[in-house]
Design a protein around this motif. Structure first.
Motif, mmCIF file in Angstrom:
data_model
loop_
_atom_site.group_PDB
_atom_site.id
_atom_site.type_symbol
_atom_site.label_atom_id
_atom_site.label_comp_id
_atom_site.label_asym_id
_atom_site.label_seq_id
_atom_site.Cartn_x
_atom_site.Cartn_y
_atom_site.Cartn_z
ATOM 1 N N GLN A 72 0.823 -1.205 0.000
ATOM 2 C CA GLN A 72 0.000 0.000 0.000
ATOM 3 C C GLN A 72 0.860 1.259 0.000
ATOM 4 O O GLN A 72 0.496 2.271 -0.629
ATOM 5 N N TRP A 73 1.985 1.197 0.695
ATOM 6 C CA TRP A 73 2.897 2.342 0.723
ATOM 7 C C TRP A 73 3.461 2.624 -0.668
ATOM 8 O O TRP A 73 3.559 3.781 -1.086
ATOM 9 N N MET A 74 3.836 1.578 -1.390
ATOM 10 C CA MET A 74 4.350 1.748 -2.743
ATOM 11 C C MET A 74 3.286 2.338 -3.662
ATOM 12 O O MET A 74 3.570 3.208 -4.506
ATOM 13 N N GLN A 75 2.057 1.885 -3.527
ATOM 14 C CA GLN A 75 0.981 2.393 -4.380
ATOM 15 C C GLN A 75 0.719 3.874 -4.129
ATOM 16 O O GLN A 75 0.347 4.612 -5.053
ATOM 17 N N ARG A 76 0.926 4.305 -2.883
ATOM 18 C CA ARG A 76 0.698 5.711 -2.557
ATOM 19 C C ARG A 76 1.856 6.602 -3.008
ATOM 20 O O ARG A 76 1.645 7.691 -3.538
ATOM 21 N N THR A 109 13.981 4.021 5.501
ATOM 22 C CA THR A 109 13.245 4.899 6.413
ATOM 23 C C THR A 109 11.873 4.319 6.739
ATOM 24 O O THR A 109 11.448 4.296 7.903
ATOM 25 N N ARG A 110 11.175 3.851 5.714
ATOM 26 C CA ARG A 110 9.831 3.292 5.905
ATOM 27 C C ARG A 110 9.872 2.069 6.812
ATOM 28 O O ARG A 110 9.075 1.951 7.742
ATOM 29 N N PHE A 111 10.802 1.158 6.557
ATOM 30 C CA PHE A 111 10.885 -0.061 7.347
ATOM 31 C C PHE A 111 11.299 0.234 8.790
ATOM 32 O O PHE A 111 10.839 -0.423 9.722
#
Length: 266
Positions: A72-76, A109-111
């Motif tokens: 979902q993060w990649m799609q955003r 950063t996200r992880f």
């Protein structure tokens, strides 16, 4: 071009690689002796880069957690970047090294915000080399779901060899198959006929053949030839009159001619 590779530490199992994703991963998947000479020129540019994330949590937990953390993060934030994910194995495609490094930093950063991290020792740039991408780089292949994607020389119809970036069964997967064949109850089967052996192992042979023949049957049939070797040894011990391996091999070869559908890889 380059890519980034993080090896998965979990045990390799027999998992179905979606055909659409698999063909995307290998831009030269359809390359063979009769392939059109210009087909490789149209390979998508995003095949140049691959980025992997690996882990040891179970596939089920990885699916649930990474759907939120990654999908979902990649799609955003990166809707234009194509990727494939199976549990905690992920491949992303890029058109240049800068984009790959940018996403790598963003993923770190996200992880970190989600209590995860990329393994620093396993992160590697992978250059997807073929006859159109002729640059030099230390790492030019990677493993994904039992396949090794990398450059290989393919003999063309005209007789010349050219480099294609294709997928073949990985060495780890090949060793796993040979170990499984070696571990079959060959001594118990000395009291059985060929039909009894077929009943025991036909589904497994068919599963290996179907899964690893997605990009051609040549390599997986070479691996499954080990089954025939063990079958010859079985025939030699069962039928003492054969005496030599050559006589046992002749017996198995005759059966193969008479009953080509007896085993899946025949």
């Amino acid at each position: 071009g380059y890519g980034i590779h993080v090896e998965k530490q979990a045990d390799m199992g027999l998992r179905r690689l979606p055909k659409k994703s698999a063909q995307t991963l290998s831009a030269d998947a359809d390359a063979d002796a009769d392939a059109d000479a210009d087909a490789d020129a149209d390979a998508p540019a995003y095949m140049v880069f691959c980025y992997f994330v690996g882990g040891v949590i179970s596939p089920l937990l990885a699916n649930l957690f990474l759907h939120y953390v990654f999908d979902q993060w990649m799609q955003r934030h990166y809707p234009d970047i194509q990727f494939e994910r199976y549990a905690d194995d992920i491949v992303c495609h890029f058109s240049n090294e800068y984009m790959a490094q940018t996403l790598k930093a963003a993923l770190e950063t996200r992880f970190a915000k989600c209590g995860l991290m990329l393994h620093p020792g396993n992160a590697k740039l992978v250059y997807c080399k073929n006859r159109w991408r002729k640059g030099s780089y230390p790492t030019t292949c990677f493993d994904f779901l039992g396949y090794t994607f990398g450059p290989k020389y393919i003999k063309k119809k005209a007789g010349r060899y050219e480099v294609y970036f294709i997928a073949t069964i990985s060495q780890k997967a090949a060793k796993h198959i040979r170990d499984q064949i070696r571990g079959m109850p060959w001594r118990v089967w000395l009291h059985r006929e060929l039909d009894g052996i077929r009943e025991h192992c036909q589904n497994r042979l068919r599963g290996w053949l179907n899964y690893y023949s997605l990009f051609g049957t040549h390599y997986i049939k070479n691996i499954l030839f080990y089954f025939d070797t063990r079958l010859r040894q079985w025939a030699r011990h069962k039928h003492k009159l054969f005496g030599t391996v050559m006589k046992a091999a002749s017996y198995v070869n005759e059966i193969r001619k008479e009953r080509p559908a007896l085993f899946a890889h025949w």
